[in-house]
Design an enzyme around this catalytic site. Structure first.
Site, PDB file in Angstrom:
ATOM      1  N   SER A 243      29.845  41.064  46.498  1.00 49.91           N
ATOM      2  CA  SER A 243      30.989  41.628  47.208  1.00 49.91           C
ATOM      3  C   SER A 243      31.850  40.545  47.851  1.00 49.91           C
ATOM      4  O   SER A 243      32.392  39.685  47.173  1.00 49.91           O
ATOM      5  CB  SER A 243      30.496  42.659  48.231  1.00 49.91           C
ATOM      6  OG  SER A 243      31.570  43.367  48.798  1.00 49.91           O
TER       7      SER A 243
ATOM      8  N   ASP B 258      38.542  42.492  47.706  1.00 49.84           N
ATOM      9  CA  ASP B 258      37.436  41.573  47.907  1.00 49.84           C
ATOM     10  C   ASP B 258      36.883  41.172  46.541  1.00 49.84           C
ATOM     11  O   ASP B 258      37.509  41.433  45.509  1.00 49.84           O
ATOM     12  CB  ASP B 258      36.357  42.187  48.806  1.00 49.84           C
ATOM     13  CG  ASP B 258      35.705  43.418  48.194  1.00 49.84           C
ATOM     14  OD1 ASP B 258      36.266  43.979  47.231  1.00 49.84           O
ATOM     15  OD2 ASP B 258      34.638  43.822  48.683  1.00 49.84           O
TER      16      ASP B 258
ATOM     17  N   ASP C   7      34.558  42.167  44.494  1.00 48.28           N
ATOM     18  CA  ASP C   7      34.254  43.149  43.449  1.00 48.28           C
ATOM     19  C   ASP C   7      35.204  44.332  43.476  1.00 48.28           C
ATOM     20  O   ASP C   7      34.997  45.326  42.784  1.00 48.28           O
ATOM     21  CB  ASP C   7      32.808  43.632  43.551  1.00 48.28           C
ATOM     22  CG  ASP C   7      32.509  44.345  44.869  1.00 48.28           C
ATOM     23  OD1 ASP C   7      33.167  44.039  45.876  1.00 48.28           O
ATOM     24  OD2 ASP C   7      31.603  45.198  44.901  1.00 48.28           O
TER      25      ASP C   7
ATOM     26  N   ASP D 263      35.846  46.727  45.546  1.00 49.87           N
ATOM     27  CA  ASP D 263      35.522  48.045  46.100  1.00 49.87           C
ATOM     28  C   ASP D 263      36.125  48.199  47.486  1.00 49.87           C
ATOM     29  O   ASP D 263      35.853  49.164  48.190  1.00 49.87           O
ATOM     30  CB  ASP D 263      34.007  48.287  46.133  1.00 49.87           C
ATOM     31  CG  ASP D 263      33.269  47.370  47.091  1.00 49.87           C
ATOM     32  OD1 ASP D 263      33.870  46.398  47.601  1.00 49.87           O
ATOM     33  OD2 ASP D 263      32.064  47.606  47.325  1.00 49.87           O
TER      34      ASP D 263
END
Length: 287
Positions: A91, A229, A231, A233
């Site tokens: 992340s 960010d 990834d 999400d």
């Protein structure tokens, strides 16, 4: 042993988060699943971790479907037609970190009880390994981002905006700009080359890390800037004046627009949301 935090398993590559652990997690997931989709963010450890998890899954007879470099929401979408999904990402953490997020077909992450079961299997090593003629196989899915884009576009309208998108050198490049362009927006991208060293900025989309995006929005007279960010999400934004809008502010705006009776937020969300929205606010655990 406590492997799972609020959003999966994370650790420094080869110092806590090792291929051995990843393989054991794969065997634990594979002991209860027949078809599993797997994807990675842009981290340098992605191919190594995917190979390790996939090996564990196939050792337990799983059919493994690799969708390559994708965002976490895209992976969650692809899990709809599988028994489980595995997203290899840390992340917003720095580049030396790796992580594993596990997903259910309904788009929800593994529950506490499911995570506990995985931990117990990893610890006990009582995996359901298959004999040589029943091990699983690896398959490649090439169209997962396109399928996700079409699903998003089916539920949104047109927009004639100029948007600057900061993809954080992650997988957001193959979903966010494409969706916005097809909606009718004029899109400019920065940090859109996937690179696990994160040369443009660190994956955490804090205001301090997004100076280039703010400057681009203002200098190009854009309507809005969007930053993800590592990834994708999570997103934050800048308005046309270069004012930063963080997660709590965006959550309040979205809730004000779309919530009718009730809105669910995490326990760490700003209390200002309660004052801003008309709907009942319900708080739940992070992750």
């Amino acid at each position: 042993m406590s492997l799972f935090g609020s959003s999966g398993v994370r650790g420094v590559v080869n110092d806590g988060m090792t291929p051995e652990l990843a393989c054991r997690i794969g065997m634990a997931v594979g002991s209860d699943a027949g078809n599993v989709v797997i994807g990675t963010d842009s981290r340098t450890s992605g191919p190594m971790m995917e190979a390790a998890v996939s090996s564990g899954l196939m050792a337990c007879g799983c059919q493994v479907y690799s969708c390559g470099l994708v965002t976490t929401p895209t992976l969650a979408e692809a899990t709809r037609c599988m028994d489980a999904g595995v997203m290899l990402t840390a992340s917003h953490n720095p580049p030396e970190y790796a992580g594993i997020k596990l997903w259910n077909p309904d788009g929800m992450g593994f529950s506490v009880s499911q995570s506990d079961k995985i931990e117990q299997l990893v610890s006990s090593r009582k995996f359901r390994l298959k004999p040589w003629d029943k091990v699983g196989q690896r398959h490649v899915l090439n169209d997962v981002p396109e399928m996700h884009a079409r699903r998003i576009l089916a539920g949104v309208g047109k927009a004639k905006l100029k948007v600057v998108v900061d993809c954080a050198n992650g997988p957001a490049f193959n979903i966010t700009p494409i969706v916005l362009q097809r909606m009718g927006c004029k899109v400019v991208t920065i940090n859109s080359n996937p690179d696990g060293h994160f040369p443009g900025r660190m994956p955490e989309p804090t205001e301090e890390n997004l100076g280039d995006l703010r400057n681009a929005v203002v200098s190009m007279n854009a309507d809005v800037g969007i930053a993800h960010d590592g990834d994708a999400d999570r997103m934050v934004a800048f308005d046309d004046k270069g004012q930063y809008l963080g997660g709590d502010q965006l959550l309040a705006l979205f809730a004000k627009r779309y919530a009718k009776k009730k809105v669910v937020v995490t326990v760490d969300a700003s209390m200002a949301i309660d004052d801003y929205v008309d709907a009942k606010v319900v708080r739940t655990r992070v992750g």
